[in-house]
Design an enzyme around this catalytic site. Sequence first.
Site, PDB file in Angstrom:
ATOM      1  N   ASP A   8      13.510   9.894  25.453  1.00 13.95           N
ATOM      2  CA  ASP A   8      14.697  10.732  25.680  1.00 13.95           C
ATOM      3  C   ASP A   8      15.996  10.145  25.097  1.00 13.95           C
ATOM      4  OD1 ASP A   8      12.579  11.424  27.394  1.00 13.95           O
ATOM      5  OD2 ASP A   8      13.926  12.359  28.853  1.00 13.95           O
ATOM      6  N   GLU A  39      16.020  16.055  25.082  1.00 15.03           N
ATOM      7  CA  GLU A  39      16.519  16.897  26.189  1.00 15.03           C
ATOM      8  C   GLU A  39      17.857  16.444  26.755  1.00 15.03           C
ATOM      9  OE1 GLU A  39      14.559  17.042  29.924  1.00 15.03           O
ATOM     10  OE2 GLU A  39      14.911  14.929  30.299  1.00 15.03           O
ATOM     11  N   ASN A  40      18.250  15.191  26.500  1.00 15.48           N
ATOM     12  CA  ASN A  40      19.535  14.695  27.023  1.00 15.48           C
ATOM     13  C   ASN A  40      20.510  14.347  25.915  1.00 15.48           C
ATOM     14  OD1 ASN A  40      17.196  13.082  28.909  1.00 15.48           O
ATOM     15  ND2 ASN A  40      18.638  14.402  29.975  1.00 15.48           N
ATOM     16  N   HIS A  68      15.655  19.517  31.174  1.00 14.24           N
ATOM     17  CA  HIS A  68      17.073  19.733  30.850  1.00 14.24           C
ATOM     18  C   HIS A  68      17.276  20.745  29.721  1.00 14.24           C
ATOM     19  CE1 HIS A  68      19.121  16.977  33.534  1.00 14.24           C
ATOM     20  NE2 HIS A  68      18.143  16.109  33.325  1.00 14.24           N
ATOM     21  N   HIS A 156       6.131  15.661  29.712  1.00 14.15           N
ATOM     22  CA  HIS A 156       7.411  15.402  30.363  1.00 14.15           C
ATOM     23  C   HIS A 156       7.217  15.552  31.875  1.00 14.15           C
ATOM     24  CE1 HIS A 156      11.733  14.923  29.841  1.00 14.15           C
ATOM     25  NE2 HIS A 156      11.881  15.742  30.862  1.00 14.15           N
ATOM     26  N   HIS A 181      10.654  11.624  30.586  1.00 12.26           N
ATOM     27  CA  HIS A 181      11.397  12.150  31.735  1.00 12.26           C
ATOM     28  C   HIS A 181      11.905  11.089  32.703  1.00 12.26           C
ATOM     29  CE1 HIS A 181      12.880  14.713  34.923  1.00 12.26           C
ATOM     30  NE2 HIS A 181      12.057  14.135  35.769  1.00 12.26           N
ATOM     31  N   HIS A 183      12.782   8.065  32.116  1.00 15.59           N
ATOM     32  CA  HIS A 183      13.743   7.180  31.434  1.00 15.59           C
ATOM     33  C   HIS A 183      13.443   5.703  31.686  1.00 15.59           C
ATOM     34  CE1 HIS A 183      17.174  10.275  30.587  1.00 15.59           C
ATOM     35  NE2 HIS A 183      15.977  10.829  30.507  1.00 15.59           N
TER      36      HIS A 183
HETATM   37 FE   LIG Z   1      13.569  15.347  32.064  1.00 12.25          FE
HETATM   38 FE   LIG Z   2      15.416  12.909  30.152  1.00 10.00          FE
END
Ligand SMILES: [Fe+2]
Ligand SMILES: [Fe+2]
Length: 265
Positions: A8, A39-40, A68, A156, A181, A183
């Site tokens: 991510d 996604e981030n 996200h 994820h 997901h 992290h």
């Molecule tokens: Fe996520």
């Molecule tokens: Fe994430």
Amino acid sequence: MKLLFIGDIVGEPGRRAVKTLLPKLRAEHQLDFVIANGENSAGGSGITPKMAAEIFSAGVDVITSGDHLWDQKDVMELLANEKRFLRPLNYPPGTPGQGSAVFDVRCSVSDGRCSIAVVNAQGRTFMPVLENPFLVVPPEVDRLRQQAKIIFVDFHAEATSEKIAFARMLDGRVGAVVGTHTHVQTADEQIFPGGTAYLSDAGFTGPHESVLGREIEPVIKRFVTNMPQKFEVAKDRILLHGAVIAIDEATGKALKILRVLEAIA
Ligand SMILES: [Fe+2]
Ligand SMILES: [Fe+2]
């Protein structure tokens, strides 16, 4: 065939890490293909066409996503038009965008051109409940195998049990399953008996002097007070997290998986 999967990408520091470190990683590992979870990438929440363009121009071939996905409304444009952008496959039928796609990749068999299928799916434990990935993904993998020998899955998900069970189910049917997901990079990289490379979580690419990429104090305050806080993206100790996976082009089975943890100097 060697691919790099990048965990991510969080905000501007995460995008900067990809831009700065990818050329070196490409040379060091002789990478043929790069996949990143984005996604981030927009301020820590979601992704926009501008952020995606920046990530693609840094050398990423495919961007995956996750829960996200919907944080930025401009994502609709990516879902409608960008073939290199994936959202979790297990959204209900009729959801914009795509959960899998097939791409060309340089390889040493078939006159130097092979196909790679990339799948993005999302878990359901401690997460918004989508369609059951254990039921949705296997038939999609069977369909994709007609078009591509090499299959990569970004799963994820939050729970390691769900991630491991999902990957074990796909052992021998895909080249690799890498989780995203949480992290937090896990240290359980391995190749299952059927030939599927696995890592429970790739980690995240961005500022690690943080709580999962966000400034520390507001997150602590949220846990102490239970009151909402603004979570800004943190700034310091920028790392790129991910995994390099070597896959046999003739069989689609994994040969090697290596965790990546690289700092911006
Ligand atoms: Fe996520
Ligand atoms: Fe994430």
